[in-house]
Design a protein around this motif. Structure first.
Motif: not given
Length: 145
Positions: A41-45, A68-76, A85-87, A97-107
């Protein structure tokens, strides 16, 4: 670099993500449907991949679900994770660059193999900004009332 990767199903670019990371010289730690022996399931993974990042088993993460939205929310929800979440490549570059993101969420629904390569190229080429005004924005995220 070790990168934690999760997906809730093996559809779209799910299997290509780990292959593309390995082709770029990275080691992938697989979670969810990609691992074969974990909950899918997306939340657990997504949480499992995010925990790898904050607990030091991986330097970065890539989390995927249908939109990609649920995965992003769960990771955050994992303290210390900044999932974006990057498309497209421009969004991936800006997230680093601007958010120092360390996890990429994809659809898994909208990202094609060609766009995946563009996003990953931009993600790995991007570095957190050294500009004081950019860093201040990230540093004060928890202070918003």
């Amino acid at each position: 670099m070790r990168i934690a990767v999760s997906a809730d199903e093996r559809t779209g670019v799910a299997d290509l993500v780990a292959e593309a990371l390995r082709a770029r010289g990275h080691d992938a730690i697989l979670h969810g449907a990609l691992s074969g022996d974990e909950r899918d399931d997306w939340a657990w993974a997504s949480e499992a991949a995010a925990r790898d990042v904050v607990e030091g088993r991986a330097e970065q993460g890539v989390v995927c679900c249908w939109t990609g939205t649920g995965a992003s929310i769960a990771a955050n929800k994992v303290p210390g994770v900044r999932a974006a979440l990057c498309g497209d490549a421009a969004t991936a570059d800006g997230a680093r660059r601007w958010n120092d993101a360390n996890v990429l969420a994809l659809s898994l629904r909208t990202v094609s193999p060609a766009v995946l390569d563009e996003i990953l190229d931009a993600w790995f080429a991007g570095q957190p900004s050294g500009e004081a005004e950019d860093r201040a924005n990230v540093a004060h995220l928890g202070e918003i009332a």
